[in-house]
Motif scaffolding. Structure first.
Motif, PDB file in Angstrom:
ATOM      1  N   ILE A  84      -8.723  -1.448  80.770  1.00 19.28           N
ATOM      2  CA  ILE A  84      -9.059  -1.671  79.352  1.00 19.28           C
ATOM      3  C   ILE A  84      -8.429  -0.607  78.453  1.00 19.28           C
ATOM      4  O   ILE A  84      -8.283  -0.815  77.249  1.00 19.28           O
ATOM      5  CB  ILE A  84     -10.605  -1.738  79.167  1.00 19.28           C
ATOM      6  N   ARG A  85      -8.013   0.531  79.035  1.00 17.43           N
ATOM      7  CA  ARG A  85      -7.429   1.617  78.253  1.00 17.43           C
ATOM      8  C   ARG A  85      -5.942   1.426  77.947  1.00 17.43           C
ATOM      9  O   ARG A  85      -5.354   2.223  77.214  1.00 17.43           O
ATOM     10  CB  ARG A  85      -7.611   2.953  78.992  1.00 17.43           C
ATOM     11  N   ALA A  86      -5.325   0.378  78.552  1.00 22.82           N
ATOM     12  CA  ALA A  86      -3.868   0.252  78.413  1.00 22.82           C
ATOM     13  C   ALA A  86      -3.368  -1.189  78.277  1.00 22.82           C
ATOM     14  O   ALA A  86      -2.204  -1.409  77.924  1.00 22.82           O
ATOM     15  CB  ALA A  86      -3.187   0.914  79.615  1.00 22.82           C
ATOM     16  N   ASP A  87      -4.229  -2.196  78.529  1.00 24.92           N
ATOM     17  CA  ASP A  87      -3.746  -3.580  78.601  1.00 24.92           C
ATOM     18  C   ASP A  87      -3.678  -4.299  77.257  1.00 24.92           C
ATOM     19  O   ASP A  87      -3.220  -5.441  77.186  1.00 24.92           O
ATOM     20  CB  ASP A  87      -4.604  -4.389  79.581  1.00 24.92           C
ATOM     21  N   PHE A  88      -4.152  -3.656  76.208  1.00 22.86           N
ATOM     22  CA  PHE A  88      -3.892  -4.167  74.852  1.00 22.86           C
ATOM     23  C   PHE A  88      -2.550  -3.572  74.413  1.00 22.86           C
ATOM     24  O   PHE A  88      -2.230  -2.427  74.775  1.00 22.86           O
ATOM     25  CB  PHE A  88      -4.982  -3.711  73.871  1.00 22.86           C
TER      26      PHE A  88
END
Lengths: 271, 271
Positions: A84-88
């Motif tokens: 969740i910290r990088a997939d946006f």
């Protein structure tokens, strides 16, 4: 420009590797896209309650459990394919309610006990409306949807008090209203059917000028049309902004338009 | 007068055999009591959505699945010990929105496709408040709680449009408000924490005269107290009444005060 991969898992990997950094409009149509809010532990508990109490305005698809890779609902995103910290593609970092930075990941900001929330958006039902021959005006005119702050309050939870509903407005002919309600109703996990409609509905919601939206673009309403109002994903963002000064530590959201592409398809979030 | 049995299962059997036909106030304290609504198939679908969209005002504990003996959530009532048509002490039968009869069972009225809904009530959190030394005034004065129709609307679902929140009001000292919110918050399956408070809260909810409740008894608010408002189980009843003229076939509710005693305990509906 990179080719867009065929599957969400591969697209998320591109984002994680910081190779796709722009918006996600039109990317992998048919797959659900999600909004993001990441909060420190204490406020996360209150926010979870806020979503639980207000599922129409704050439709929680899933939240992280324990670490940034595990979700409460593995139907939304397959296990082992997610951070969740990088997939946006891009993140907004807030401190005390103010935007301080935009970043391609939020690994540095993610603290112990942090919880990330994936929230449904209206893209899914907009596609369904278009497929039924009732395309939203904003889609036809390639504008952003018109959004209004209302006088209707969320049912409060913990620190989240006096948080207003934000609604999106799409104009439709009165005779199309039953069909429009029926189609969007099925999208129970992402706002569902309209919360009000008509000029009397605008009055009930405390909207004074339909041509002056607080967010998005102004949309013309024809003489034979009425405004139709859906609860809007800006609601939970505004709620967090409203209490931002009470929160210790960074709060993270997605950069508007830069959403997460999930594994679940539009039709699977109709329950 | 019959002795009250020790367990809900035995008490429900007494009701089913029409041996206990009076109210359930004070019966088997600590066990959850539920409100009832039984609707024909078509309206049941809309009502299920109404509850799903408005969990604070319409906290659905469980609904029947297929037959009148099976519930969607077997934690509420053990399987094989239940008949929704007879386990309440008394039933109100409505036709086209009007009360036409009170009966000890509703076997004759239950039709094909009918669905029964068990809805949480505020007894559970009232006990918790009392145990914390913050007994509600209505409990202390042995009155019915004061209830008000508000200008806040439920998020609509199907035929259920323009249905107002009904709230119950309990006066508390301002300094006790955080504790009152905290205690009732845990009862997420039965209204949870207050939806508003204070004289400005009354104004937001469109309540004009705090001494003239629409339902229940008038309750004095002392000079050092403020009114505190919880969503109230009368909300779903009023919603069904509002659209009663559109419903073909009998609608069934419990007779006020004559509730279902469930197997689940108060503390187990805090999730």
């Amino acid at each position: 420009m990179l080719a867009i991969p065929k599957f969400p898992e591969e697209f998320r990997k591109l984002c994680r590797e910081e190779l796709h950094t722009s918006h996600t409009s039109g990317i992998l149509p048919g797959y659900v896209q999600a909004n993001l809010l990441i909060l420190p532990a204490e406020e996360a508990e209150d926010f979870r309650d806020l979503c639980f109490r207000n599922p129409v305005a704050c439709p929680l698809l899933a939240h992280t459990v324990g670490d940034p890779n595990t979700l409460s609902n593995s139907a939304i995103i397959k296990e082992g394919t997610f951070d969740i910290r990088a997939d946006f593609p891009k993140y907004n970092i807030y401190e005390k309610g103010s935007l301080v930075e935009q970043k391609l990941n939020c690994r540095d900001e993610w603290g112990a006990g942090y919880v990330g929330f994936l929230i449904g958006c209206s893209y899914s039902f907009e596609r369904a409306l278009s497929q039924a021959g009732l395309p939203p005006r904003n889609v036809v005119e390639k504008k952003n949807v018109a959004m209004f702050k209302t006088s209707k309050m969320l049912d409060p939870a913990g620190i989240f008090i006096e948080c207003p509903y934000v609604v999106s407005m799409r104009p439709y002919k009165t005779q199309d209203l039953p069909k429009v309600r029926e189609i969007t109703r099925e999208f129970r996990l992402t706002h569902g059917e309209p919360i009000d409609w008509g000029y009397d509905g605008a009055e009930r919601l405390g909207i004074e000028d339909l041509q002056s939206p607080e967010y998005g673009d102004s949309i013309t309403i024809a003489d034979d049309e009425i405004p139709v109002f859906w609860a809007c994903g800006v609601t939970p963002q505004l709620a967090v902004e409203t209490v931002g000064h009470l929160i210790n530590g960074p709060v993270i959201g997605h950069t508007p338009g830069h959403m997460l592409v999930c594994d679940i398809k539009d039709e699977n979030i109709c329950n």
